[in-house]
Scaffold this motif. Structure first.
Motif, PDB file in Angstrom:
ATOM      1  N   LEU A   6      12.827   3.249  -3.254  1.00  0.00           N
ATOM      2  CA  LEU A   6      11.851   4.043  -2.497  1.00  0.00           C
ATOM      3  C   LEU A   6      10.765   3.161  -1.883  1.00  0.00           C
ATOM      4  O   LEU A   6      10.319   3.408  -0.766  1.00  0.00           O
ATOM      5  CB  LEU A   6      11.231   5.127  -3.382  1.00  0.00           C
ATOM      6  CG  LEU A   6      12.186   6.283  -3.735  1.00  0.00           C
ATOM      7  CD1 LEU A   6      11.553   7.207  -4.772  1.00  0.00           C
ATOM      8  CD2 LEU A   6      12.577   7.080  -2.485  1.00  0.00           C
ATOM      9  N   HIS A   7      10.356   2.128  -2.616  1.00  0.00           N
ATOM     10  CA  HIS A   7       9.417   1.182  -1.989  1.00  0.00           C
ATOM     11  C   HIS A   7      10.080   0.575  -0.746  1.00  0.00           C
ATOM     12  O   HIS A   7       9.488   0.539   0.334  1.00  0.00           O
ATOM     13  CB  HIS A   7       8.990   0.048  -2.942  1.00  0.00           C
ATOM     14  CG  HIS A   7       8.606  -1.184  -2.186  1.00  0.00           C
ATOM     15  ND1 HIS A   7       7.370  -1.335  -1.579  1.00  0.00           N
ATOM     16  CD2 HIS A   7       9.342  -2.285  -1.832  1.00  0.00           C
ATOM     17  CE1 HIS A   7       7.356  -2.478  -0.907  1.00  0.00           C
ATOM     18  NE2 HIS A   7       8.537  -3.076  -1.035  1.00  0.00           N
ATOM     19  N   ASN A   8      11.321   0.081  -0.913  1.00  0.00           N
ATOM     20  CA  ASN A   8      12.011  -0.562   0.220  1.00  0.00           C
ATOM     21  C   ASN A   8      12.123   0.396   1.410  1.00  0.00           C
ATOM     22  O   ASN A   8      11.865   0.019   2.552  1.00  0.00           O
ATOM     23  CB  ASN A   8      13.401  -1.035  -0.209  1.00  0.00           C
ATOM     24  CG  ASN A   8      13.348  -2.206  -1.180  1.00  0.00           C
ATOM     25  OD1 ASN A   8      12.345  -2.928  -1.236  1.00  0.00           O
ATOM     26  ND2 ASN A   8      14.412  -2.411  -1.947  1.00  0.00           N
ATOM     27  N   GLU A  13       0.806  -1.226   0.000  1.00  0.00           N
ATOM     28  CA  GLU A  13       0.000   0.000   0.000  1.00  0.00           C
ATOM     29  C   GLU A  13       0.837   1.273   0.000  1.00  0.00           C
ATOM     30  O   GLU A  13       0.307   2.370   0.141  1.00  0.00           O
ATOM     31  CB  GLU A  13      -0.935  -0.007   1.222  1.00  0.00           C
ATOM     32  CG  GLU A  13      -2.039  -1.022   1.061  1.00  0.00           C
ATOM     33  CD  GLU A  13      -2.905  -1.132   2.297  1.00  0.00           C
ATOM     34  OE1 GLU A  13      -2.726  -0.332   3.236  1.00  0.00           O
ATOM     35  OE2 GLU A  13      -3.753  -2.046   2.318  1.00  0.00           O
ATOM     36  N   CYS A  14       2.148   1.137  -0.141  1.00  0.00           N
ATOM     37  CA  CYS A  14       2.973   2.349  -0.051  1.00  0.00           C
ATOM     38  C   CYS A  14       2.724   3.253  -1.268  1.00  0.00           C
ATOM     39  O   CYS A  14       2.226   2.804  -2.302  1.00  0.00           O
ATOM     40  CB  CYS A  14       4.449   2.001   0.125  1.00  0.00           C
ATOM     41  SG  CYS A  14       5.405   1.812  -1.387  1.00  0.00           S
ATOM     42  N   ALA A  15       3.102   4.516  -1.123  1.00  0.00           N
ATOM     43  CA  ALA A  15       2.818   5.506  -2.178  1.00  0.00           C
ATOM     44  C   ALA A  15       3.472   5.118  -3.502  1.00  0.00           C
ATOM     45  O   ALA A  15       2.901   5.343  -4.576  1.00  0.00           O
ATOM     46  CB  ALA A  15       3.310   6.874  -1.722  1.00  0.00           C
ATOM     47  N   ILE A  16       4.662   4.539  -3.441  1.00  0.00           N
ATOM     48  CA  ILE A  16       5.366   4.148  -4.666  1.00  0.00           C
ATOM     49  C   ILE A  16       4.600   3.045  -5.393  1.00  0.00           C
ATOM     50  O   ILE A  16       4.410   3.091  -6.615  1.00  0.00           O
ATOM     51  CB  ILE A  16       6.806   3.690  -4.302  1.00  0.00           C
ATOM     52  CG1 ILE A  16       7.678   4.905  -4.038  1.00  0.00           C
ATOM     53  CG2 ILE A  16       7.419   2.787  -5.369  1.00  0.00           C
ATOM     54  CD1 ILE A  16       8.038   5.736  -5.253  1.00  0.00           C
ATOM     55  N   CYS A  17       4.153   2.052  -4.639  1.00  0.00           N
ATOM     56  CA  CYS A  17       3.455   0.925  -5.274  1.00  0.00           C
ATOM     57  C   CYS A  17       2.077   1.333  -5.797  1.00  0.00           C
ATOM     58  O   CYS A  17       1.522   0.646  -6.653  1.00  0.00           O
ATOM     59  CB  CYS A  17       3.371  -0.253  -4.311  1.00  0.00           C
ATOM     60  SG  CYS A  17       5.003  -0.936  -3.963  1.00  0.00           S
ATOM     61  N   GLN A  18       1.547   2.437  -5.303  1.00  0.00           N
ATOM     62  CA  GLN A  18       0.287   2.939  -5.860  1.00  0.00           C
ATOM     63  C   GLN A  18       0.543   3.608  -7.206  1.00  0.00           C
ATOM     64  O   GLN A  18      -0.304   3.642  -8.067  1.00  0.00           O
ATOM     65  CB  GLN A  18      -0.372   3.966  -4.909  1.00  0.00           C
ATOM     66  CG  GLN A  18      -0.703   3.433  -3.521  1.00  0.00           C
ATOM     67  CD  GLN A  18      -1.465   2.127  -3.573  1.00  0.00           C
ATOM     68  OE1 GLN A  18      -2.524   2.031  -4.185  1.00  0.00           O
ATOM     69  NE2 GLN A  18      -0.901   1.085  -2.961  1.00  0.00           N
TER      70      GLN A  18
END
Ligand code: ZN
Length: 341
Positions: free
Chosen positions: A288-290, A263-268
């Motif tokens: 950035l996801h990590n 649900e992180c902003a990058i994965c959105q």
């Protein structure tokens, strides 16, 4: 656990401070503002003087200050680079290091040190511990600005840690514990060392180079204030995706059918495809996801710690993470429930 107060605001603890190399490739894109930079996602960043002095940003950082170059108003740490210089067989003059840190305008500088390794001869180890102590004390004495200065601490066992800290002059703003990386998988050793340091001081304690989740949970429980992490970019360079639930690394993501939901902003905003290309944009997106996962987990630790609920949070969280989280926490809890002498 008190917050860390700096010229550029406060760091709520425990906190993960991402390591920034400001040296090549992906860092140029972050500095140029092409992507959200690690220093704007986290509460602060840490740079090694080694990485600054070796690369083209050296001049600009010396002239304009590190905050202006990174474009951040968050606290910035500058580590002396003692560990990297040791690996290169080089060393710097401690007062010169201090002047660089002051000129570059960092909020927290760490004293120049001479880390020790597990296989060092006793005599060499002792000589290096003495030099780290002398270096820390001279930097404290020569400090001319209101920069916070952390004394670097080393030792191969709790007794050496105590002796070392007794020889440091008083007046450091906090302490940074080094020489842990070569033994980073020995959880009992890490716990013993951190516990010993925490017994000696109430000032902020920074733990260098320890970024595995088992240690982050366990050492936060023992009262470490800040950790630095390089793992988010290293994992991305190897195309590894930190799993948001198990916190293990999903390896070789080019060859997995789909990534775990996140649900992180990058994965959105970005897809699996965006993370597997062989270019620096792809590496940044994955990094950035990590980083988001690391920061989110630290936020949960921080909040439950503030609610005096950390123990039950870790217990609950360790039901879905890899099992070393539970093992590390068990060691830490046993240590802290022993009577101290
Ligand atoms: Zn994500």
């Amino acid at each position: 656990m008190p917050d860390i107060v700096t010229k550029h605001g406060t760091i709520k603890t425990p906190a993960l401070i991402p390591v920034v190399a400001a040296s090549y490739g992906i860092w140029d894109k972050w500095i140029a503002g092409d992507y959200t930079a690690p220093w704007n996602l986290s509460q602060g960043v840490i740079l090694s003087l080694y990485h600054i002095l070796k690369y083209p940003y050296r001049e600009r950082i010396s002239k304009e200050g590190v905050h202006a170059v990174l474009g951040t108003d968050n606290p910035v740490y500058i580590d002396s680079g003692g560990f990297q210089y040791m690996k290169k067989g080089a060393e710097l003059d401690p007062v010169e290091v201090l002047r660089y840190q002051e000129r570059m305008g960092c909020d927290i500088g760490i004293t120049f040190d001479f880390p020790i390794l597990p296989d060092m001869e006793e005599q060499e180890k002792e000589a290096r511990l003495e030099r780290s102590i002398a270096s820390a004390n001279v930097m404290l004495k020569e400090k001319r600005t209101d920069m916070c200065l952390y004394g670097a601490i080393h030792g191969s066992n709790p007794r050496e840690i105590t002796d070392y800290m007794h020889q440091l002059d008083s007046g450091f703003s906090g302490y940074g514990i080094g020489s842990l990386v070569p033994r980073k998988n020995q959880l009992t050793h890490l716990v013993d060392m951190i516990y010993q340091v925490r017994q000696q001081t109430e000032k902020p304690v920074h733990c260098f180079g320890i970024t595995g989740f088992p240690a982050l949970f366990a050492l936060s429980y023992l009262g470490v204030d800040t950790f630095d992490s390089w793992a988010y970019v290293v994992a991305a360079a190897f195309k590894e995706f930190v799993h948001p639930v198990t916190l293990s690394r999903v390896k070789n993501i080019k060859h997995v059918d789909r990534l775990p939901p996140c649900e992180c902003a990058i994965c959105q905003q970005y897809s699996h495809e965006d993370m597997i290309r062989a270019d620096s944009d792809s590496e940044i997106i994955l990094a950035l996801h990590n980083l988001n996962i690391f920061l989110y987990e630290m936020e949960q630790i921080r909040e439950s710690s503030r609610e005096n609920n950390l123990e039950s949070y870790i217990e609950k969280r360790s039901q879905t993470t890899n099992k070393r989280v539970r093992q590390a926490f068990k060691i830490a809890r046993e240590k802290s429930s022993q009577p101290s002498f």
